[in-house]
Design an enzyme around this catalytic site. Structure first.
Site, PDB file in Angstrom:
ATOM      1  N   ARG A 108       0.828  -1.213   0.000  1.00  0.00           N
ATOM      2  CA  ARG A 108       0.000   0.000   0.000  1.00  0.00           C
ATOM      3  C   ARG A 108       0.857   1.256   0.000  1.00  0.00           C
ATOM      4  O   ARG A 108       0.369   2.330   0.316  1.00  0.00           O
ATOM      5  CB  ARG A 108      -0.915   0.010   1.197  1.00  0.00           C
ATOM      6  CG  ARG A 108      -0.163  -0.153   2.501  1.00  0.00           C
ATOM      7  CD  ARG A 108      -1.026   0.259   3.610  1.00  0.00           C
ATOM      8  NE  ARG A 108      -0.487  -0.179   4.867  1.00  0.00           N
ATOM      9  CZ  ARG A 108      -1.101   0.002   6.003  1.00  0.00           C
ATOM     10  NH1 ARG A 108      -2.262   0.576   6.028  1.00  0.00           N
ATOM     11  NH2 ARG A 108      -0.555  -0.417   7.114  1.00  0.00           N
ATOM     12  N   ASP A 140      -6.328  -4.258   0.931  1.00  0.00           N
ATOM     13  CA  ASP A 140      -6.932  -3.264   0.039  1.00  0.00           C
ATOM     14  C   ASP A 140      -5.996  -2.147  -0.421  1.00  0.00           C
ATOM     15  O   ASP A 140      -6.380  -1.296  -1.221  1.00  0.00           O
ATOM     16  CB  ASP A 140      -8.173  -2.645   0.710  1.00  0.00           C
ATOM     17  CG  ASP A 140      -7.857  -2.035   2.068  1.00  0.00           C
ATOM     18  OD1 ASP A 140      -6.660  -1.857   2.384  1.00  0.00           O
ATOM     19  OD2 ASP A 140      -8.812  -1.750   2.820  1.00  0.00           O
ATOM     20  N   GLY A 141      -4.786  -2.098   0.143  1.00  0.00           N
ATOM     21  CA  GLY A 141      -3.849  -1.048  -0.265  1.00  0.00           C
ATOM     22  C   GLY A 141      -4.103   0.304   0.388  1.00  0.00           C
ATOM     23  O   GLY A 141      -3.451   1.286   0.041  1.00  0.00           O
ATOM     24  N   ASP A 280      11.412  -6.806   6.831  1.00  0.00           N
ATOM     25  CA  ASP A 280      10.886  -5.914   5.795  1.00  0.00           C
ATOM     26  C   ASP A 280      10.653  -4.516   6.362  1.00  0.00           C
ATOM     27  O   ASP A 280      10.380  -3.587   5.598  1.00  0.00           O
ATOM     28  CB  ASP A 280       9.582  -6.469   5.209  1.00  0.00           C
ATOM     29  CG  ASP A 280       8.552  -6.774   6.274  1.00  0.00           C
ATOM     30  OD1 ASP A 280       8.868  -7.559   7.190  1.00  0.00           O
ATOM     31  OD2 ASP A 280       7.442  -6.219   6.219  1.00  0.00           O
ATOM     32  N   ASN A 281      10.776  -4.360   7.671  1.00  0.00           N
ATOM     33  CA  ASN A 281      10.623  -3.046   8.297  1.00  0.00           C
ATOM     34  C   ASN A 281      11.962  -2.509   8.801  1.00  0.00           C
ATOM     35  O   ASN A 281      12.000  -1.669   9.692  1.00  0.00           O
ATOM     36  CB  ASN A 281       9.621  -3.120   9.456  1.00  0.00           C
ATOM     37  CG  ASN A 281       8.201  -3.384   8.968  1.00  0.00           C
ATOM     38  OD1 ASN A 281       7.892  -3.136   7.810  1.00  0.00           O
ATOM     39  ND2 ASN A 281       7.363  -3.888   9.834  1.00  0.00           N
TER      40      ASN A 281
HETATM   41  P1  AMP Z   1       3.641  -4.163   7.925  1.00  0.00           P
HETATM   42  O1  AMP Z   1       3.705  -5.211   8.969  1.00  0.00           O
HETATM   43  O2  AMP Z   1       2.617  -3.084   8.182  1.00  0.00           O
HETATM   44  O3  AMP Z   1       4.984  -3.572   7.611  1.00  0.00           O
HETATM   45  O4  AMP Z   1       3.111  -4.851   6.600  1.00  0.00           O
HETATM   46  C1  AMP Z   1       3.623  -6.044   6.082  1.00  0.00           C
HETATM   47  C2  AMP Z   1       3.224  -6.173   4.640  1.00  0.00           C
HETATM   48  O5  AMP Z   1       1.803  -6.086   4.511  1.00  0.00           O
HETATM   49  C3  AMP Z   1       3.803  -5.109   3.730  1.00  0.00           C
HETATM   50  O6  AMP Z   1       4.128  -5.739   2.514  1.00  0.00           O
HETATM   51  C4  AMP Z   1       2.645  -4.149   3.568  1.00  0.00           C
HETATM   52  O7  AMP Z   1       2.733  -3.415   2.370  1.00  0.00           O
HETATM   53  C5  AMP Z   1       1.448  -5.073   3.574  1.00  0.00           C
HETATM   54  N1  AMP Z   1       0.220  -4.408   3.998  1.00  0.00           N
HETATM   55  C6  AMP Z   1      -0.114  -3.986   5.236  1.00  0.00           C
HETATM   56  N2  AMP Z   1      -1.334  -3.421   5.236  1.00  0.00           N
HETATM   57  C7  AMP Z   1      -1.797  -3.468   3.961  1.00  0.00           C
HETATM   58  C8  AMP Z   1      -2.994  -3.040   3.306  1.00  0.00           C
HETATM   59  N3  AMP Z   1      -4.003  -2.447   3.951  1.00  0.00           N
HETATM   60  N4  AMP Z   1      -3.096  -3.276   1.979  1.00  0.00           N
HETATM   61  C9  AMP Z   1      -2.108  -3.874   1.309  1.00  0.00           C
HETATM   62  N5  AMP Z   1      -0.983  -4.314   1.849  1.00  0.00           N
HETATM   63  C10 AMP Z   1      -0.806  -4.108   3.175  1.00  0.00           C
HETATM   64 MG    MG Z   2       6.144  -2.711   6.545  1.00  0.00          MG
END
Ligand code: AMP
Ligand code: MG
Length: 535
Positions: A108, A140-141, A280-281
């Site tokens: 997203r 949903d992005g 990834d963070n």
């Molecule tokens: P995060 O733990 O928030 O860093 O997210 C882990 C992965 O999930 C990353 O690839 C994000 O881009 C994806 N992601 C998190 N929330 C959404 C969302 N609402 N729509 C699409 N991808 C998401």
């Molecule tokens: Mg992330």
């Protein structure tokens, strides 16, 4: 000269240097042999600008008035792109909670492009919550207002605290509604959609290197590493953009390890808990990135994590962050192994992380305690004695260290006088009895004796302590109050917090309401002490 948006100089090296996805299809799928997929932000129905960072605007070289234009709103909410922008979502993988998760990618986040300022500084602009990409998987992005307020305010707060971090240019609501099940308990609700524009040299993560390694795609791995070193690590690149040796890759890796350790020493200093330290963070620049279910220590508790998704094992609790940082850089070492071909130099470089941390952390703690000349034989004992007893009753970390600067240090002062000076940090003063009281009194006695040896004036020492012990941090409940107001249409508190957090080490008389202990209601209120990954 302050610029208009059209005058920005774009130099989109990530998309120019690296192979892109040959398939032009914005649908969730596996993307191979490519560092990114081109994708445009999704239009929004009625965007509104809630806040922007004047400092970031200035860093980009933009005139202040630009933020008031409709074009600014349209561009940074995803409704329009400048001609020179080449929007894309990056392809990366990652280890989530210790397990390899395969391809993740910008699900997203959509990068708009890279600008180069008049002074040669490179900034990548990226929208978060701007619609689906090939990496959205089942989601949903989009992003909701509460998580966007949190990211916007916290990344700016961290910057002003002196913690390496990505920045935030703007925060806009989209006018569209987004469905979220905040606590994953079968109670989804409609929330306001929002978009944050983030700014960083790049958004390259450890996971960008892990994914091609996992797929045995050494060509892509090398292209990514060469791009990163050539563009972002000039001291190692030394004018080159390719042809790097194994030694160069190891030197680069050691630098990333050092920066990561340095960043985590800062987190420990200010009481920041990231909450989702998946690989990834982890930014390749050693910047704090991806503000999700993060939190700030209120009472000092090394076992605390704000992330309810991590409730069982508390992998990413405050006290584990230094070790997890090391685990994460180890994953980066594994990822670039094919470029080095020999484990030993990477192993050795890994010690850079431990060395930097072990050197910097006790010195940072000593500075928090007002010790100007660190004594490696005695001071660690004093540090650990304090950290062992702080969690025995709820003691506010930020307030404790701020008050410590004003504890009387003369040998004539009494236990009562010393204890009274830090009493404001206690959540329940009635608990400061018996052993708790005796232990803290004894520690304060030892500490004042140590301080007297240093021979600094009280004022000089207090000023030095105040420069590393913030008065104002983005307390979890303060962020939630700003979210509550913004949710009901009033963004004023976002602006108030942004303003006060620009000077976190200053006294700022009249702003005491932003420096108070967590109120009782916030102890159990979701969003204050507990957050999920839902955002
Ligand atoms: P995060 O733990 O928030 O860093 O997210 C882990 C992965 O999930 C990353 O690839 C994000 O881009 C994806 N992601 C998190 N929330 C959404 C969302 N609402 N729509 C699409 N991808 C998401
Ligand atoms: Mg992330």
């Amino acid at each position: 000269m302050a610029l208009a948006l059209e005058d920005l100089t774009f130099d989109n090296r990530f998309t120019d240097d690296l192979p892109g996805d040959p398939v032009n299809l914005n649908q969730p799928r596996q993307v191979h042999h490519a560092a990114f997929s081109r994708v445009d932000p999704a239009p929004t129905s009625s965007p509104q600008l809630l806040a922007y960072s004047a400092e970031v605007l200035a860093d980009l070289g933009l005139a202040t008035e630009v933020a008031d234009t409709d074009e600014f709103l349209q561009v940074f909410s995803g409704n329009a792109t400048l001609d020179a922008m080449e929007p894309y979502a990056a392809c990366y993988g990652g280890h989530q909670f210790g397990n390899w998760a395969g391809q993740l990618g910008d699900g997203r986040a959509i990068a708009l492009g890279e600008i180069v300022t008049a002074t040669g500084v490179r900034h990548t602009l990226q929208l978060k919550g701007a619609g689906p990409t090939p990496y959205s998987r089942t989601a949903d992005g989009l992003a909701v207002l509460r998580s966007s307020v949190r990211e916007f305010l916290c990344s700016e707060a961290m910057f002003h605290l002196g913690v390496p971090t990505t920045r935030a240019l703007s925060l806009a609501t989209t006018g569209d509604r987004v469905m979220r099940d905040m606590f994953y308990d079968g109670n989804p609700e409609w929330e306001h959609g929002a978009v944050v524009c983030r700014v960083a040299p790049s958004f390259i993560r450890f996971g960008n290197f892990e994914l091609p390694m996992s797929r045995n795609d050494t060509d892509l791995l090398r292209a990514l590493a060469d791009h990163t070193i050539g563009l972002h690590f000039p001291d190692i690149a030394d004018g080159r953009t390719s042809g790097f040796t194994a030694e160069d890759y190891v030197a680069w890796f050691a630098e990333v390890a050092r920066r990561t350790a340095d960043m985590i020493v800062h987190w420990q200093r200010v009481g920041f808990v990231h909450g989702v330290m998946n690989t990834d963070n982890m930014s390749i620049h050693g910047l704090t990135i991806d503000y999700g279910p993060y939190g700030w220590l209120e009472d000092y508790d090394p076992g605390w994590t704000p992330n309810t998704t991590d409730r069982q094992f508390k992998r990413y609790r405050y006290g584990a962050q230094p070790h997890i940082g090391q685990w994460n850089v180890t994953q980066l070492a594994n990822a670039i192994y094919p470029l080095v071909g020999d484990a030993e130099p990477l192993q050795e470089a890994l010690t850079a992380y431990v060395d930097v941390f072990n050197h910097a952390w006790p010195r940072m703690m000593a500075e928090k305690m007002g010790i100007a000349r660190f004594d490696a034989t005695r001071d660690p004992g004093l540090i650990h004695a304090l950290l062992d007893q702080l969690p025995t009753i709820e003691t506010d970390m930020t307030i404790f260290f701020r008050c410590l600067a004003r504890v009387p240090t003369s040998s004539e002062a009494t236990d009562d006088e010393r204890l009274a000076a830090v009493a404001d940090a206690d959540y329940d003063p009635a608990q400061r009895t018996g052993d708790n009281r005796a232990l803290l009194a004894a520690w304060l006695r030892d500490w004042t004796a140590r301080i007297r040896e240093e021979g600094q004036t009280d004022d000089a020492r207090a000023a030095a302590m105040h420069a590393v012990n913030p008065k104002f941090v983005l307390r979890n409940y303060l962020a939630q109050l700003a979210i509550d107001d913004a949710d009901s249409g009033d963004p004023a508190l976002i602006g108030d917090l942004l303003e006060v957090l620009r000077h976190p080490y200053d006294e700022q008389p009249g702003k005491e309401r932003f420096a108070q202990k967590r109120p009782e209601w916030a102890r159990i209120r979701p969003g204050c002490s507990m957050l999920s990954c839902s955002s």
